[in-house]
Design a protein around this motif. Sequence first.
Motif: not given
Length: 859
Positions: A112-139
């Motif tokens: 038996i041979t076959g194939e499973v195909s999934k379009p748009d299975c993995v989405k890698v976002n534009d790193p230039s649009l990544y925004v977050d923040y951190s704080a030190d210390p937090t407590s």
Amino acid sequence: MQYISSFQYVISLLLMVLMLGIFIPSLTGADELEENITNNTSNVSAEWIVDFTASPFEGYPPLCVKFSVSGPNGEYVWDFGDGTTSNVMNPVHCYKQKGSYWVKLRYYYGTITGEVSKPDCVKVNDPSLYVDYSADPTSGPAPLTTQFTVVGSPTNIIWHFGDGSEDTTELNPRHQFQEPGNYSPSLTYCLAGLCEKISKFHYIEVGPGSAVDFLAERQNGTAPVCTRFVVQGDVETCKWDFGDGTISYDKSPVHCYPDPGLYTVSLTYTIDGAPYTITKKGYLRYVSQLAPDFTMSPVEGIAPLCVRYSIENPTQSWEFHFGDNSTATGAQATHCYGTSGTYFPYLTYCSNNLCDKVESKEPVIVHQPRIILSQGNTPNEYKFSTDATEGLKYIWNFGDGTGAEGAVATHRFEIAGTYKISLVVNGICGCNAINTKELKIKPKEKLDFTATPVSGCAPHCVQFNEISPEIPLSRLWEFGDGDTSTDKNPFHCFQFPGPYTVRLTDTFPNETQEEVKQDFITVHAVPKPSFSMFPPQGDAPLTVKFSDTTIDYTEKRYWNFGDGSSGTGKTVEHRFDEPGEYNVTLTVWGAGDCFGTKSQTVHVLKKEDSPYDFSGLPRRGLAPICTSYKVTGLIQQSELEFGDGQKTTERNPFHCYDTPGIYSPVLHACDSLSGCEEIKKPAYVVAVSPLYLNISLMRGWNLVSVPVSLEPGSDTMEILSDVDTAGHSIFSWNSSSGSWKRASSSDQISPLSAFFIYSPDNHQIPIMMSSEGPQYNLTQILTTGWNLVSFADIMMVSADEAFRSVEEFWSYIIGFDSEKQRYSAPVTNGIDSAVISLDPRQGYWIYMNETAQMVGKQL
């Protein structure tokens, strides 16, 4: 409607899956579909039992995704959609570039041979649009001073700290929380034309304040670093121990650390003359400007894989960790990976009591060497090869007490049985890779052959397939009708009814074998129906008597009167209420469920003394459609109902149908001489949505149809000539012969037909709706078994509504999802057929329990 028990339903589904495997392609890819359709294979698709998941399926680069297979322990080949592949069953793959990736899994399990195909299975976002923040210390205790740091490149920043203080637009602010409590800071920002808000619930935890504390303004950094120390609380005197052998007595000293390291700071202070000491171990962490790093090459390959490691900017001490519980301490090291897997190397180092870890930017991916086998020139002879690196030592063990060396080996098994084949590949850097594979050797086969289908209606075409123990010197097929063939798998058509005995004779170097199958093929005669009707024409309403005069056939018939009505009696009477020409068709069935049809036309005339009528133009088109009506006749009173809930007493009204639909106007007219009369015109105006005047193709294979009749001259496959099918044919299904048919540009396109077409990209093909429409209802004969069909409509309707004319005769309907490139779940008659909607722009497989004529709308 036929209803079945739960047990019968399960058994029916299993039978349906087996029957689907006979001729419905698995559609795992363009090449596989072409091969399945051309060869008409009989393998049941394994796509029902193999699947995979990806986690995480979305993120920012580098995004490392864990792929997990659900299925048997076979051989797998991954195509991650970014130009890389893998043979590991459950690999981890890292995507370095933004994009949406189509992941394909090719699998091999026994035969038996076959194939499973999934379009748009993995989405890698534009790193230039990544925004977050951190704080030190937090407590910490109040007052708590926290440094906030933004990750990314946002603009129009506004900080809200949640403690009642004023907001700030500083990029990386330093803020002091005065009172104990839990605070939820938020960052509002804009990037690439969009504004967002990041809020972290109870991110800052401030406890009750202590009497005295201290802090350094720069606790981290790259040496040399100068930082100011600040005392919190009322103290009398201070003594600082900066952890590098120096001290200070200032209350707020500035001290410089020239070297990197981890520093412990102590403050000894007095209150009311009493000394107290606060010690913060490892409080300051300053790293070198040139932090150590390491390189490794290659990062992916087949075991035994030799990977070279080299340190950059070495410190006082370091150690390589190769991800498989092995380590090394040299500046350069070569490590051998003998087992497949995904490994995550890292480097540990220490300098001035500061120890840290540097992780690799990507994993080392090791694939097990594959054992590749192919059939030899003689029975039970196989050629063995591997995809391991060239130039190594390869040792084969065939499991029957024999072996061989070399990248390629050929071996013949003399005794039937199951053998465990093993391959050992000796690596040049100190390890070996081992792989095993089971091979089942069957006893020597005898000559045999198969044929499909073995029975049918004349003329009956059969595909014969030879099953031979080895390649013969010559062969001869004798089909029993006087014709012969020397082809390996001949395709032969029997022209006349009767049983046929088939003989195959193969000549081998040492013997001649013969296989004879008595009365193997049965060809049934096709009935030739005939019927009478009286009268053949007359004024509406007209009642016509129909009599079946066919001879020599099984007593099974079906009448289609051309106005949406049907019957099954040998002699029937039918009334035609509206003027028009009606194509009456009689279908009769004989032995082997073979059927024939005959049609005659009934002419129903309008009463010549009827003084009233109406007409309108245009009648078909894109919604909104505006129709100009004209009422004729000497009418004293009239009212025209437009069929959409509106009506008028105007003689020549102009009416617009704003909503897509099928409208049946009615004229109510009266005068003093003729009295009153009602004139109905069913489905007289058809207003279509713009969405239904295009053939929409997704990337890959599509099963499509047209929902309405097309304008003459634009109603053939020629309208698809602009579609780039990547070299693939357009296919339809011949249910009578049970075989695929390649479409030509002159083939007609009907709303009741459907076809498979391949497109490498999304594509829209406009269609031209017929301005007049068909004169009668559309009809098509559906034979016992699987049929590829569609239906005429301008909206999605339930399966019951779409196939109401054959509702007694079908069991299952299966659609095809072009976006996922796989078949949808079956619709079962009488279970979910009333709630599941079908699209007239799509094609469907319908399984008929017996042959019947499908009657579609006059669209």
